[in-house]
Design a protein around this motif. Structure first.
Motif, PDB file in Angstrom:
ATOM      1  N   PRO A 126      38.995  13.444  30.377  1.00 42.26           N
ATOM      2  CA  PRO A 126      40.102  14.353  30.760  1.00 42.26           C
ATOM      3  C   PRO A 126      39.651  15.390  31.777  1.00 42.26           C
ATOM      4  O   PRO A 126      38.462  15.717  31.876  1.00 42.26           O
ATOM      5  CB  PRO A 126      40.476  15.020  29.429  1.00 42.26           C
ATOM      6  N   ASN A 127      40.603  15.899  32.510  1.00 41.73           N
ATOM      7  CA  ASN A 127      40.333  16.941  33.498  1.00 41.73           C
ATOM      8  C   ASN A 127      40.337  18.302  32.798  1.00 41.73           C
ATOM      9  O   ASN A 127      41.146  19.181  33.094  1.00 41.73           O
ATOM     10  CB  ASN A 127      41.375  16.893  34.614  1.00 41.73           C
ATOM     11  N   GLU A 128      39.442  18.426  31.854  1.00 44.60           N
ATOM     12  CA  GLU A 128      39.347  19.647  31.040  1.00 44.60           C
ATOM     13  C   GLU A 128      37.893  20.050  30.914  1.00 44.60           C
ATOM     14  O   GLU A 128      36.970  19.280  31.220  1.00 44.60           O
ATOM     15  CB  GLU A 128      39.933  19.407  29.637  1.00 44.60           C
ATOM     16  N   GLU A 129      37.681  21.266  30.403  1.00 46.78           N
ATOM     17  CA  GLU A 129      36.320  21.748  30.202  1.00 46.78           C
ATOM     18  C   GLU A 129      35.733  21.246  28.886  1.00 46.78           C
ATOM     19  O   GLU A 129      34.536  20.995  28.784  1.00 46.78           O
ATOM     20  CB  GLU A 129      36.302  23.280  30.227  1.00 46.78           C
ATOM     21  N   PRO A 132      39.609  18.637  23.152  1.00 50.95           N
ATOM     22  CA  PRO A 132      40.395  19.596  22.354  1.00 50.95           C
ATOM     23  C   PRO A 132      40.006  19.668  20.874  1.00 50.95           C
ATOM     24  O   PRO A 132      39.967  20.757  20.311  1.00 50.95           O
ATOM     25  CB  PRO A 132      41.837  19.090  22.516  1.00 50.95           C
ATOM     26  N   PRO A 141      34.363  15.509  34.173  1.00 49.45           N
ATOM     27  CA  PRO A 141      35.823  15.410  34.156  1.00 49.45           C
ATOM     28  C   PRO A 141      36.339  14.433  35.207  1.00 49.45           C
ATOM     29  O   PRO A 141      35.755  14.305  36.291  1.00 49.45           O
ATOM     30  CB  PRO A 141      36.284  16.840  34.478  1.00 49.45           C
TER      31      PRO A 141
END
Length: 234
Positions: A126-129, A132, A141
């Motif tokens: 995912p384009n996340e840090e 979740p 990412p």
């Protein structure tokens, strides 16, 4: 008169030496106690190098430009300066693969199921840090990757599964093809609103499941390989 006898002696010596050497050259008989190493045949799924090259080039032509254009458009919208490189392969250390195969065989056997297939899933970070749920940092990412996950067969179809601890030991808990729990009769104690079952061993005639509480969730899915390009060896 001595010369002929000397010549005959030399000839006899040569014959004896030659016979001795030929005896030593003969192959040794195999010890019947030594195990015979079986010959491993090549599986029919192996493809010629020319075909592998053809498929690699086809991906280069038909998929890489689409991914590149999409990711470049994301950079433009978000005003990012970093250059995106489309990944071409993922690799694992060979010892890691051997350990993984031994591990999933061990866990499946402890849970009373037999591995039927090993799936390789296309995946994308995912384009996340962070992820979740686990809050694990995402190192790469947007990059493509693969996941390896075993299945077992219940006599009708193959199921992804994870391992949980039940009243009678380890249990195989099935999931659908999208890594989602199968709600009808299968769950664990993380969800108090659904039933949990402990008997999932595949059989041709499925017996009635026995209610029980399952503890924990032990994944058998492998990821965290190294993608190239980029970044290399990270």
């Amino acid at each position: 008169m001595k010369r002929p006898s000397i010549l005959i002696s030399k000839i006899l010596c040569a014959i004896i030496i030659s016979a001795f050497m030929s005896c030593n050259d003969q192959p040794k008989e195999q010890d019947p106690k030594e195990p015979v190493k079986p010959v491993v045949l090549a599986p029919p799924e192996i493809v010629p190098i020319s075909q592998a090259k053809n498929m690699y080039d086809s991906y280069e032509k038909r998929r890489v430009p689409l991914i590149q254009r999409y990711e470049d458009s994301i950079n433009k919208i978000t005003k990012r300066d970093e250059e995106f490189h489309v990944g071409r392969f993922v690799y694992y250390d060979y010892k890691t693969i051997k350990q993984y195969l031994e591990y999933i065989e061990q866990e499946a056997a402890d849970a009373g199921v037999e591995i039927s297939t090993l799936r390789l899933y296309y995946s994308n970070y995912p384009n996340e840090e962070y992820f979740p749920q686990s809050k694990e940092p995402i190192k790469h990412p947007r990059q493509n990757s693969i996941m390896l996950s075993p299945t077992y067969n219940d006599g009708k179809r193959d199921y992804l599964f994870y391992i949980a601890q039940g009243a009678k030991g380890k249990q195989a808990v099935p999931m659908n093809n999208s890594f989602e729990p199968i709600n009808e009769g299968y769950s664990n104690n993380n969800d108090p609103n659904t039933k949990a079952y402990a008997s999932f061993a595949p059989t041709t005639s499925t017996p009635k499941a026995v209610p029980a509480i399952l503890q924990g969730q032990e994944s058998l899915t492998l990821n965290r390989g190294t993608g190239v390009p980029p970044p290399k060896n990270q």
